[in-house]
Enzyme design. Structure first.
Site, mmCIF file in Angstrom:
data_model
loop_
_atom_site.group_PDB
_atom_site.id
_atom_site.type_symbol
_atom_site.label_atom_id
_atom_site.label_comp_id
_atom_site.label_asym_id
_atom_site.label_seq_id
_atom_site.Cartn_x
_atom_site.Cartn_y
_atom_site.Cartn_z
ATOM 1 N N GLY A 132 4.021 -4.291 4.164
ATOM 2 C CA GLY A 132 4.306 -5.651 3.699
ATOM 3 C C GLY A 132 3.799 -6.713 4.669
ATOM 4 O O GLY A 132 3.082 -7.639 4.269
ATOM 5 N N LEU A 187 5.352 0.295 3.569
ATOM 6 C CA LEU A 187 4.506 -0.213 2.479
ATOM 7 C C LEU A 187 3.558 -1.313 2.958
ATOM 8 O O LEU A 187 2.903 -1.968 2.142
ATOM 9 C CB LEU A 187 5.394 -0.735 1.333
ATOM 10 C CG LEU A 187 6.303 0.321 0.686
ATOM 11 C CD1 LEU A 187 7.285 -0.333 -0.285
ATOM 12 C CD2 LEU A 187 5.475 1.377 -0.046
ATOM 13 N N LYS A 232 0.846 -1.210 0.000
ATOM 14 C CA LYS A 232 0.000 0.000 0.000
ATOM 15 C C LYS A 232 0.873 1.249 0.000
ATOM 16 O O LYS A 232 2.036 1.215 0.442
ATOM 17 C CB LYS A 232 -0.953 0.036 1.201
ATOM 18 C CG LYS A 232 -0.293 0.150 2.593
ATOM 19 C CD LYS A 232 -0.159 1.560 3.154
ATOM 20 C CE LYS A 232 1.089 1.734 3.973
ATOM 21 N NZ LYS A 232 1.235 2.433 5.118
ATOM 22 N N ASP A 264 -3.065 -1.324 9.869
ATOM 23 C CA ASP A 264 -3.140 -1.340 8.400
ATOM 24 C C ASP A 264 -3.792 -2.612 7.858
ATOM 25 O O ASP A 264 -4.091 -2.688 6.671
ATOM 26 C CB ASP A 264 -1.723 -1.251 7.796
ATOM 27 C CG ASP A 264 -1.194 0.182 7.715
ATOM 28 O OD1 ASP A 264 -1.999 1.129 7.808
ATOM 29 O OD2 ASP A 264 0.028 0.341 7.553
ATOM 30 N N SER A 289 1.599 -6.367 7.083
ATOM 31 C CA SER A 289 0.137 -6.242 7.232
ATOM 32 C C SER A 289 -0.572 -6.912 6.062
ATOM 33 O O SER A 289 -1.605 -7.572 6.237
ATOM 34 C CB SER A 289 -0.275 -4.763 7.274
ATOM 35 O OG SER A 289 0.408 -4.089 8.286
HETATM 36 C C1 LIG Z 1 1.874 4.499 9.373
HETATM 37 C C2 LIG Z 1 0.772 3.594 8.845
HETATM 38 O O1 LIG Z 1 1.366 2.447 8.219
HETATM 39 C C3 LIG Z 1 -0.007 4.358 7.769
HETATM 40 O O2 LIG Z 1 -0.836 3.537 6.981
HETATM 41 C C4 LIG Z 1 -0.173 3.135 9.942
HETATM 42 O O3 LIG Z 1 -0.757 4.249 10.600
HETATM 43 C C5 LIG Z 1 0.507 2.233 10.956
HETATM 44 O O4 LIG Z 1 -0.017 0.976 10.790
HETATM 45 P P1 LIG Z 1 0.626 -0.343 11.456
HETATM 46 O O5 LIG Z 1 2.078 -0.436 11.105
HETATM 47 O O6 LIG Z 1 -0.275 -1.468 11.088
HETATM 48 O O7 LIG Z 1 0.520 0.043 12.973
HETATM 49 P P2 LIG Z 1 0.306 -0.870 14.268
HETATM 50 O O8 LIG Z 1 1.100 -2.132 14.122
HETATM 51 O O9 LIG Z 1 -1.139 -0.978 14.575
HETATM 52 O O10 LIG Z 1 0.968 0.067 15.366
HETATM 53 C C6 LIG Z 1 2.347 0.234 15.509
HETATM 54 C C7 LIG Z 1 2.547 1.396 16.469
HETATM 55 O O11 LIG Z 1 2.296 2.631 15.763
HETATM 56 C C8 LIG Z 1 1.593 3.542 16.595
HETATM 57 N N1 LIG Z 1 0.319 3.909 15.960
HETATM 58 C C9 LIG Z 1 -0.201 3.171 14.954
HETATM 59 C C10 LIG Z 1 -1.374 3.544 14.341
HETATM 60 C C11 LIG Z 1 -2.037 4.708 14.805
HETATM 61 N N2 LIG Z 1 -3.173 5.114 14.252
HETATM 62 N N3 LIG Z 1 -1.503 5.419 15.812
HETATM 63 C C12 LIG Z 1 -0.318 5.050 16.400
HETATM 64 O O12 LIG Z 1 0.142 5.730 17.296
HETATM 65 C C13 LIG Z 1 1.425 2.874 17.943
HETATM 66 O O13 LIG Z 1 2.492 3.283 18.743
HETATM 67 C C14 LIG Z 1 1.588 1.403 17.633
HETATM 68 O O14 LIG Z 1 2.126 0.712 18.712
HETATM 69 N N1 LIG Z 2 5.277 -11.219 6.965
HETATM 70 C C1 LIG Z 2 6.130 -10.249 7.283
HETATM 71 N N2 LIG Z 2 6.749 -9.543 6.321
HETATM 72 C C2 LIG Z 2 7.595 -8.534 6.637
HETATM 73 N N3 LIG Z 2 7.892 -8.172 7.897
HETATM 74 C C3 LIG Z 2 7.310 -8.830 8.894
HETATM 75 C C4 LIG Z 2 6.410 -9.890 8.646
HETATM 76 N N4 LIG Z 2 5.968 -10.328 9.815
HETATM 77 C C5 LIG Z 2 6.565 -9.601 10.767
HETATM 78 N N5 LIG Z 2 7.409 -8.713 10.238
HETATM 79 C C6 LIG Z 2 8.198 -7.722 11.011
HETATM 80 O O1 LIG Z 2 7.441 -6.512 11.012
HETATM 81 C C7 LIG Z 2 8.284 -5.365 10.973
HETATM 82 C C8 LIG Z 2 7.681 -4.333 10.021
HETATM 83 O O2 LIG Z 2 7.700 -4.857 8.739
HETATM 84 P P1 LIG Z 2 6.674 -4.364 7.591
HETATM 85 O O3 LIG Z 2 7.341 -4.716 6.300
HETATM 86 O O4 LIG Z 2 5.323 -4.895 7.826
HETATM 87 O O5 LIG Z 2 6.721 -2.797 7.871
HETATM 88 P P2 LIG Z 2 6.047 -1.576 7.212
HETATM 89 O O6 LIG Z 2 6.031 -1.736 5.706
HETATM 90 O O7 LIG Z 2 6.731 -0.373 7.732
HETATM 91 O O8 LIG Z 2 4.562 -1.617 7.733
HETATM 92 P P3 LIG Z 2 3.521 -0.405 7.918
HETATM 93 O O9 LIG Z 2 3.556 0.364 6.630
HETATM 94 O O10 LIG Z 2 2.237 -1.173 8.143
HETATM 95 O O11 LIG Z 2 3.991 0.356 9.111
HETATM 96 C C9 LIG Z 2 9.662 -5.856 10.572
HETATM 97 O O12 LIG Z 2 10.512 -5.555 11.625
HETATM 98 C C10 LIG Z 2 9.537 -7.370 10.375
HETATM 99 O O13 LIG Z 2 10.569 -8.058 11.020
#
Ligand SMILES: C[C@](O)(CO)[C@H](O)COP(=O)(O)OP(=O)(O)OC[C@H]1O[C@@H](n2ccc(N)nc2=O)[C@H](O)[C@@H]1O
Ligand SMILES: Nc1ncnc2c1ncn2[C@@H]1O[C@H](COP(=O)(O)OP(=O)(O)OP(=O)(O)O)[C@@H](O)[C@H]1O
Length: 284
Positions: free
Chosen positions: A101, A99, A10, A136, A103
């Site tokens: 990944g 991105l 995404k 996400d 999620s």
């Molecule tokens: C940055 C984005 O990826 C944009 O789409 C999202 O808002 C975050 O989504 P995500 O990675 O799925 O987040 P989560 O795994 O639910 O939360 C990770 C951490 O980000 C913070 N968090 C997340 C979402 C939100 N609306 N407020 C927050 O403050 C919280 O500290 C949480 O512990």
């Molecule tokens: N299936 C998976 N693929 C990638 N990373 C994963 C997975 N499961 C757990 N993780 C862990 O989750 C953390 C975040 O990875 P991810 O690629 O989801 O981040 P992100 O793209 O920043 O996500 P978001 O945009 O939702 O914040 C990494 O530290 C990784 O070790």
């Protein structure tokens, strides 16, 4: 039996934070859409009550820390499934990139196991389960284009943006989403993006207006912490991208580009500067 699912990445066309909530999360308003860069998941039933994850990517956890593992465990617990599953993750989306990944892998696991075990769980329920795994994940269950509110789980589907090239570039740093939100002072945000403006540009299919309305309040935190992300953004602008923004909490920066030859030029220009560069289309 075996099922296959695609898990696309995404991008956030806009990301606004309204305030910090009592539960520690931030109340957001975001426009999210999918791009044609996807992990591929293969799920195979096992007679033994176990969850096994494998991947060609050496840099992700394969135990209960993996979001696909957590999704499988959640569905097994909630629906009393005693069978096991072997999940192979063919990772194409860069990790910890902004991105979604992980999620998207979790969402694909929910969709795939619903089919594999013929559970007939309605999409709304899959989204509710997804919200237990991450903010996400509900969006990743349905994909498409949507306005996300709440902590990201309240979704209003909207039409797809006008088709274009998306150049993604990820600098070689890992950014923690929790850290970026933690450093944001929600009361001091100066430039809130306009969700209404992004939506209007999409509805009018007005590409230039869409490019002009991109905005992400988490940029000021990540760009201050990591100057290389700011440099990458400047570089994408200089190379002539029509619109440039950091996705999510970063560090990936994306450029929207209407013309194919310009997209190719920007892609080639960035490759000298950054190892992880992708030229993809929106998933419309
Ligand atoms: C940055 C984005 O990826 C944009 O789409 C999202 O808002 C975050 O989504 P995500 O990675 O799925 O987040 P989560 O795994 O639910 O939360 C990770 C951490 O980000 C913070 N968090 C997340 C979402 C939100 N609306 N407020 C927050 O403050 C919280 O500290 C949480 O512990
Ligand atoms: N299936 C998976 N693929 C990638 N990373 C994963 C997975 N499961 C757990 N993780 C862990 O989750 C953390 C975040 O990875 P991810 O690629 O989801 O981040 P992100 O793209 O920043 O996500 P978001 O945009 O939702 O914040 C990494 O530290 C990784 O070790």
């Amino acid at each position: 039996m075996k099922v296959l699912e695609k898990a696309p990445a995404k991008i956030n066309l806009s990301l606004d934070v309204l305030h910090k909530r009592a539960d520690g999360y931030h109340e957001v308003e975001m426009v999210m859409t999918m791009v044609d860069l996807a992990d591929r998941l293969e799920m195979q039933e096992l007679p033994r009550d176990t969850i096994i994850i494998s991947s060609q990517a050496g840099y992700i956890p394969l135990d209960e820390k993996n979001l696909a593992f957590q999704a499988a465990r959640l569905i097994k617990e909630r629906y009393g499934v005693k069978k096991g599953v072997y999940i192979h993750l063919d990772k194409k989306i860069p990790v910890a990139a902004g991105l979604a990944g992980g999620s998207s892998d979790a969402a694909a696991t929910l969709r795939g196991l619903n089919r594999l075990w013929q559970l007939n769980i309605p999409t709304e329920e899959l989204m509710r389960l997804g919200a237990e795994l991450g903010s996400d994940v509900p969006f990743c269950v349905t994909g498409g284009t949507a306005i996300a509110r709440g902590r990201g789980e309240l979704l209003e589907p909207i039409e797809a943006p006008p088709q274009c090239w998306v150049i993604l570039a990820k600098p070689p740093i890992n950014v923690s989403t929790a850290d970026v939100y933690g450093r944001l002072n929600a009361k001091a945000i100066k430039n809130h993006p306009s969700t209404a403006e992004v939506r209007a540009a999409i509805e009018e299919r007005h590409f230039e207006r869409l490019c002009a309305s991109l905005g992400n309040v988490l940029e000021e935190v990540t760009l201050d912490l990591y100057p290389e992300v700011r440099q990458l953004k400047d570089c994408m602008i200089k190379l002539g991208s029509d619109g440039v923004l950091m996705s999510g909490s970063g560090p990936t920066v994306f450029g929207l580009v209407a013309k194919e030859n310009k997209a190719a030029r920007i892609y080639n220009g960035l490759r000298g500067f950054c190892k992880e560069v992708y030229a993809v289309r929106l998933l419309t």
